[in-house]
Design a protein around this motif. Structure first.
Motif, PDB file in Angstrom:
ATOM      1  N   ARG A 194      52.877 -25.162 -80.249  1.00  0.00           N
ATOM      2  CA  ARG A 194      52.207 -25.123 -81.808  1.00  0.00           C
ATOM      3  C   ARG A 194      53.781 -24.630 -82.803  1.00  0.00           C
ATOM      4  O   ARG A 194      54.524 -23.768 -82.800  1.00  0.00           O
ATOM      5  CB  ARG A 194      51.037 -24.299 -82.013  1.00  0.00           C
ATOM      6  N   VAL A 195      53.175 -24.902 -84.024  1.00  0.00           N
ATOM      7  CA  VAL A 195      53.691 -24.814 -85.177  1.00  0.00           C
ATOM      8  C   VAL A 195      53.049 -23.330 -86.025  1.00  0.00           C
ATOM      9  O   VAL A 195      52.247 -23.817 -86.191  1.00  0.00           O
ATOM     10  CB  VAL A 195      53.739 -26.285 -86.313  1.00  0.00           C
ATOM     11  N   SER A 196      53.869 -21.996 -86.472  1.00  0.00           N
ATOM     12  CA  SER A 196      53.588 -21.285 -86.983  1.00  0.00           C
ATOM     13  C   SER A 196      55.002 -20.804 -87.619  1.00  0.00           C
ATOM     14  O   SER A 196      56.188 -21.104 -87.624  1.00  0.00           O
ATOM     15  CB  SER A 196      53.702 -20.535 -85.873  1.00  0.00           C
ATOM     16  N   LEU A 197      54.432 -20.844 -89.013  1.00  0.00           N
ATOM     17  CA  LEU A 197      55.890 -21.437 -90.217  1.00  0.00           C
ATOM     18  C   LEU A 197      56.291 -19.790 -90.034  1.00  0.00           C
ATOM     19  O   LEU A 197      55.823 -17.943 -89.465  1.00  0.00           O
ATOM     20  CB  LEU A 197      55.433 -21.040 -91.314  1.00  0.00           C
ATOM     21  N   VAL A 198      57.302 -19.265 -90.107  1.00  0.00           N
ATOM     22  CA  VAL A 198      58.127 -18.639 -90.205  1.00  0.00           C
ATOM     23  C   VAL A 198      58.398 -17.335 -91.866  1.00  0.00           C
ATOM     24  O   VAL A 198      58.832 -18.942 -92.780  1.00  0.00           O
ATOM     25  CB  VAL A 198      59.882 -18.353 -89.764  1.00  0.00           C
ATOM     26  N   SER A 199      57.837 -16.898 -92.028  1.00  0.00           N
ATOM     27  CA  SER A 199      57.612 -16.700 -93.669  1.00  0.00           C
ATOM     28  C   SER A 199      59.128 -16.039 -94.305  1.00  0.00           C
ATOM     29  O   SER A 199      60.452 -15.610 -93.024  1.00  0.00           O
ATOM     30  CB  SER A 199      56.574 -15.355 -93.708  1.00  0.00           C
ATOM     31  N   LEU A 251      59.270 -29.419 -89.802  1.00  0.00           N
ATOM     32  CA  LEU A 251      60.482 -29.792 -88.895  1.00  0.00           C
ATOM     33  C   LEU A 251      61.161 -28.685 -88.548  1.00  0.00           C
ATOM     34  O   LEU A 251      61.673 -28.508 -87.247  1.00  0.00           O
ATOM     35  CB  LEU A 251      61.581 -30.770 -89.467  1.00  0.00           C
ATOM     36  N   HIS A 252      61.424 -27.784 -89.293  1.00  0.00           N
ATOM     37  CA  HIS A 252      62.459 -26.500 -89.360  1.00  0.00           C
ATOM     38  C   HIS A 252      61.777 -25.529 -88.213  1.00  0.00           C
ATOM     39  O   HIS A 252      62.508 -24.649 -87.200  1.00  0.00           O
ATOM     40  CB  HIS A 252      62.402 -25.573 -90.422  1.00  0.00           C
ATOM     41  N   ALA A 253      60.143 -25.331 -88.743  1.00  0.00           N
ATOM     42  CA  ALA A 253      59.112 -24.463 -87.697  1.00  0.00           C
ATOM     43  C   ALA A 253      58.829 -24.829 -85.887  1.00  0.00           C
ATOM     44  O   ALA A 253      59.469 -24.528 -84.859  1.00  0.00           O
ATOM     45  CB  ALA A 253      58.073 -24.798 -88.105  1.00  0.00           C
ATOM     46  N   ARG A 254      59.379 -25.835 -86.177  1.00  0.00           N
ATOM     47  CA  ARG A 254      59.853 -26.645 -84.710  1.00  0.00           C
ATOM     48  C   ARG A 254      60.511 -26.625 -84.201  1.00  0.00           C
ATOM     49  O   ARG A 254      61.238 -26.456 -83.037  1.00  0.00           O
ATOM     50  CB  ARG A 254      59.132 -28.204 -84.519  1.00  0.00           C
ATOM     51  N   ALA A 255      62.241 -26.539 -84.583  1.00  0.00           N
ATOM     52  CA  ALA A 255      63.016 -27.189 -84.054  1.00  0.00           C
ATOM     53  C   ALA A 255      64.200 -25.137 -83.942  1.00  0.00           C
ATOM     54  O   ALA A 255      64.402 -25.333 -82.920  1.00  0.00           O
ATOM     55  CB  ALA A 255      64.002 -27.232 -85.656  1.00  0.00           C
ATOM     56  N   LEU A 256      63.121 -23.748 -84.362  1.00  0.00           N
ATOM     57  CA  LEU A 256      63.418 -23.150 -84.288  1.00  0.00           C
ATOM     58  C   LEU A 256      63.140 -22.831 -83.427  1.00  0.00           C
ATOM     59  O   LEU A 256      63.001 -21.790 -81.962  1.00  0.00           O
ATOM     60  CB  LEU A 256      63.252 -22.017 -85.368  1.00  0.00           C
ATOM     61  N   GLY A 257      61.702 -23.165 -82.414  1.00  0.00           N
ATOM     62  CA  GLY A 257      61.256 -23.050 -81.063  1.00  0.00           C
ATOM     63  C   GLY A 257      61.648 -23.962 -80.882  1.00  0.00           C
ATOM     64  O   GLY A 257      61.886 -23.640 -78.809  1.00  0.00           O
ATOM     65  N   THR A 258      62.436 -25.364 -80.174  1.00  0.00           N
ATOM     66  CA  THR A 258      63.207 -26.162 -79.472  1.00  0.00           C
ATOM     67  C   THR A 258      64.242 -26.795 -79.962  1.00  0.00           C
ATOM     68  O   THR A 258      64.266 -27.646 -80.739  1.00  0.00           O
ATOM     69  CB  THR A 258      61.967 -27.458 -79.414  1.00  0.00           C
ATOM     70  N   PRO A 259      65.174 -25.477 -79.712  1.00  0.00           N
ATOM     71  CA  PRO A 259      66.717 -25.889 -80.950  1.00  0.00           C
ATOM     72  C   PRO A 259      67.763 -26.608 -80.415  1.00  0.00           C
ATOM     73  O   PRO A 259      68.535 -26.744 -80.456  1.00  0.00           O
ATOM     74  CB  PRO A 259      67.275 -24.387 -80.795  1.00  0.00           C
ATOM     75  N   ASP A 260      67.191 -26.490 -79.245  1.00  0.00           N
ATOM     76  CA  ASP A 260      68.302 -27.681 -77.869  1.00  0.00           C
ATOM     77  C   ASP A 260      68.561 -29.582 -78.380  1.00  0.00           C
ATOM     78  O   ASP A 260      68.826 -30.217 -77.728  1.00  0.00           O
ATOM     79  CB  ASP A 260      67.930 -27.676 -76.924  1.00  0.00           C
ATOM     80  N   HIS A 261      67.581 -29.845 -79.483  1.00  0.00           N
ATOM     81  CA  HIS A 261      67.489 -31.520 -79.308  1.00  0.00           C
ATOM     82  C   HIS A 261      66.803 -32.055 -80.530  1.00  0.00           C
ATOM     83  O   HIS A 261      66.517 -31.025 -81.615  1.00  0.00           O
ATOM     84  CB  HIS A 261      66.150 -32.461 -78.206  1.00  0.00           C
ATOM     85  N   PRO A 320      70.532 -29.894 -84.156  1.00  0.00           N
ATOM     86  CA  PRO A 320      71.044 -28.574 -84.313  1.00  0.00           C
ATOM     87  C   PRO A 320      73.083 -29.363 -84.429  1.00  0.00           C
ATOM     88  O   PRO A 320      73.410 -30.303 -83.928  1.00  0.00           O
ATOM     89  CB  PRO A 320      70.877 -27.812 -82.525  1.00  0.00           C
ATOM     90  N   ARG A 321      73.479 -28.416 -84.845  1.00  0.00           N
ATOM     91  CA  ARG A 321      74.961 -28.132 -85.433  1.00  0.00           C
ATOM     92  C   ARG A 321      75.474 -28.848 -84.407  1.00  0.00           C
ATOM     93  O   ARG A 321      76.499 -29.777 -84.372  1.00  0.00           O
ATOM     94  CB  ARG A 321      75.758 -27.122 -86.303  1.00  0.00           C
ATOM     95  N   THR A 322      75.248 -27.923 -83.063  1.00  0.00           N
ATOM     96  CA  THR A 322      76.608 -28.311 -82.418  1.00  0.00           C
ATOM     97  C   THR A 322      75.439 -30.162 -81.767  1.00  0.00           C
ATOM     98  O   THR A 322      76.661 -30.155 -81.025  1.00  0.00           O
ATOM     99  CB  THR A 322      75.754 -27.339 -80.827  1.00  0.00           C
ATOM    100  N   GLY A 323      74.901 -29.844 -81.541  1.00  0.00           N
ATOM    101  CA  GLY A 323      74.360 -31.709 -81.023  1.00  0.00           C
ATOM    102  C   GLY A 323      75.583 -32.871 -82.239  1.00  0.00           C
ATOM    103  O   GLY A 323      75.675 -33.606 -81.610  1.00  0.00           O
ATOM    104  N   ALA A 324      75.767 -33.040 -83.200  1.00  0.00           N
ATOM    105  CA  ALA A 324      76.698 -32.905 -83.887  1.00  0.00           C
ATOM    106  C   ALA A 324      78.329 -32.981 -83.405  1.00  0.00           C
ATOM    107  O   ALA A 324      78.657 -33.620 -83.654  1.00  0.00           O
ATOM    108  CB  ALA A 324      76.961 -33.079 -85.418  1.00  0.00           C
ATOM    109  N   VAL A 325      78.507 -31.743 -83.325  1.00  0.00           N
ATOM    110  CA  VAL A 325      79.936 -31.483 -82.677  1.00  0.00           C
ATOM    111  C   VAL A 325      79.617 -31.830 -81.246  1.00  0.00           C
ATOM    112  O   VAL A 325      81.044 -33.091 -81.182  1.00  0.00           O
ATOM    113  CB  VAL A 325      80.202 -30.011 -82.713  1.00  0.00           C
ATOM    114  N   ASP A 326      79.126 -31.709 -80.108  1.00  0.00           N
ATOM    115  CA  ASP A 326      78.858 -32.747 -79.321  1.00  0.00           C
ATOM    116  C   ASP A 326      78.816 -34.210 -78.904  1.00  0.00           C
ATOM    117  O   ASP A 326      79.822 -35.022 -78.813  1.00  0.00           O
ATOM    118  CB  ASP A 326      78.015 -32.207 -77.950  1.00  0.00           C
TER     119      ASP A 326
END
Length: 408
Positions: free
Chosen positions: A66-71, A179-189, A227-233
């Protein structure tokens, strides 16, 4: 009976709210069309998070993402937004005005405008957006780097994530927050926003082979967080492949294919800005994209075959490629961000007949796989898919006060 009652009530809510949403969206588009006004004066920052799930075969204790916002008090901006400019500078100015606004101040740390046009631009073009010069970085490229530019800009960023988009599309701030909230929970893709017909293409192009291919194609220009590392790789892999100049320029066609993961895509109804001259036009542009996608598939087939047939797997791992790809779930979760509130609507109710399979002999079978899928579905099913109520409910979901579960 209970399920039908819930469905009926949800449809009533959607029918009541959609006219208002439609009028609001028309008003937004009207404001965008007025070049003499700042388009975001009356745009309020979304405040109430909500996650709505429509799940089959699940119970309330299921482990559902689920998406939960980071205040703002608990978060700091950790996203670099990258926008390419070629022939739509007025659009880029509008996009920067949105990305630099207060509604994203705890998400976006820096905005990079990569100018591929030979005519240089300066900060003065963006003064009216109110974006401070220390937050906006403009790079005038000595040559047209095409789509590889966004990965280079992301590689050079100092933030954890990058948000990429083209200059002919507007993504609302509440969608970027989700998108950002989701990325924080699944930061590997990466996570890709796509219009319905592109979501369908991504799903039908999904290729799974006995040699370890688990991939599909998905565009990045409609809005993508990674993730920035995705662009690097990714760039490291292209260099290892000794990719040609044309292949580097057309990097978008290679990104999700070579990652060898089924890309996470969301239905989205962004605002098309138009203007300028699009890069992909007509049959010639489509054939060029098709050629590079097939080329990416052949790279992937060769790399995986070589990797598994040698001692490489015992010594090192290839950058960017997931050699242990995950087989698609039997009931994939379809997702759509809300408009007007930061929330994510999810369902695993099948949107396509279960007879559609992703099996193939090799990765470069990707377009035959799509064609077989369309023929199997029939045009009526395709039309129904593109009009599916999920998109309508995504705009009305903010009226619901709690998550709704459909349990079979």
């Amino acid at each position: 009976m209970v399920r039908r009652t819930i469905v009926f009530r949800c449809l009533l809510v959607a029918c009541a709210v959609l006219p208002c949403v439609y009028l609001l969206s028309r008003r937004r588009i009207h404001v965008l069309a007025d070049l003499g006004q700042t388009p975001w004066d009356n745009l309020a920052s979304p405040s109430r998070p909500l996650a709505a799930s429509f799940l089959v075969g699940a119970n309330r204790s299921s482990n559902v993402q689920r998406v939960s916002l980071v205040s703002a008090s608990q978060s700091y901006p950790d996203v670099t937004a990258v926008v390419l400019n070629w022939s739509r500078l007025p659009n880029v100015v509008r996009i920067v005005g949105l990305l630099c606004g207060p509604w994203l101040e705890d998400v976006v740390a820096e905005i990079v405008v990569w100018n591929n046009n030979p005519r240089e631009i300066s900060y003065q073009k963006f003064v009216k957006t109110g974006c401070p010069s220390e937050k906006l970085r403009i790079y005038n490229s000595p040559h047209n780097a095409y789509f590889q530019a966004r990965y280079i800009a992301c590689e050079q960023a100092t933030t954890r994530f990058c948000f990429l988009q083209d200059d002919d599309y507007l993504i609302m701030p509440e969608v970027i927050r989700t998108l950002h909230a989701r990325a924080l929970g699944t930061p590997d893709h990466s996570i890709h926003l796509l219009p319905p017909h592109e979501v369908l293409s991504t799903q039908l192009r999904t290729v799974v082979t006995s040699d370890g291919v688990h991939t599909s194609s998905a565009w990045l220009g409609h809005g993508t967080i990674l993730p920035r590392t995705g662009a690097v790789d990714f760039l490291a892999l292209l260099h290892r492949l000794n990719a040609s100049e044309d292949e580097m320029k057309m990097a978008d066609n290679y990104f999700t294919i070579l990652n060898n993961q089924i890309p996470e895509v969301w239905f989205d109804q962004g605002i098309e800005l138009g203007g300028g001259q699009p890069f992909t036009v007509g049959m010639e542009g489509n054939e060029r994209n098709k050629m590079h996608i097939i080329n990416a598939c052949r790279y992937l087939d060769t790399l995986l075959s070589t990797f598994r047939a040698s001692d490489m797997s015992r010594k090192l791992r290839l950058p960017f490629i997931e050699v242990d790809g995950v087989i698609p779930a039997e009931h994939p979760i379809f997702q759509a961000p809300c408009l007007g509130a930061s929330c994510l609507l999810q369902t695993n109710i099948p949107l396509l007949p279960t007879t559609s399979k992703a099996g193939s002999h090799s990765a470069d079978d990707i377009f035959m796989q799509e064609l077989r899928g369309i023929q199997s579905l029939g045009q009526d099913a395709v039309d129904h898919y593109l009009r599916f109520l999920l998109l309508r409910l995504s705009t009305a979901a903010r009226t619901l006060h709690s998550a709704v579960h459909f349990v079979r």
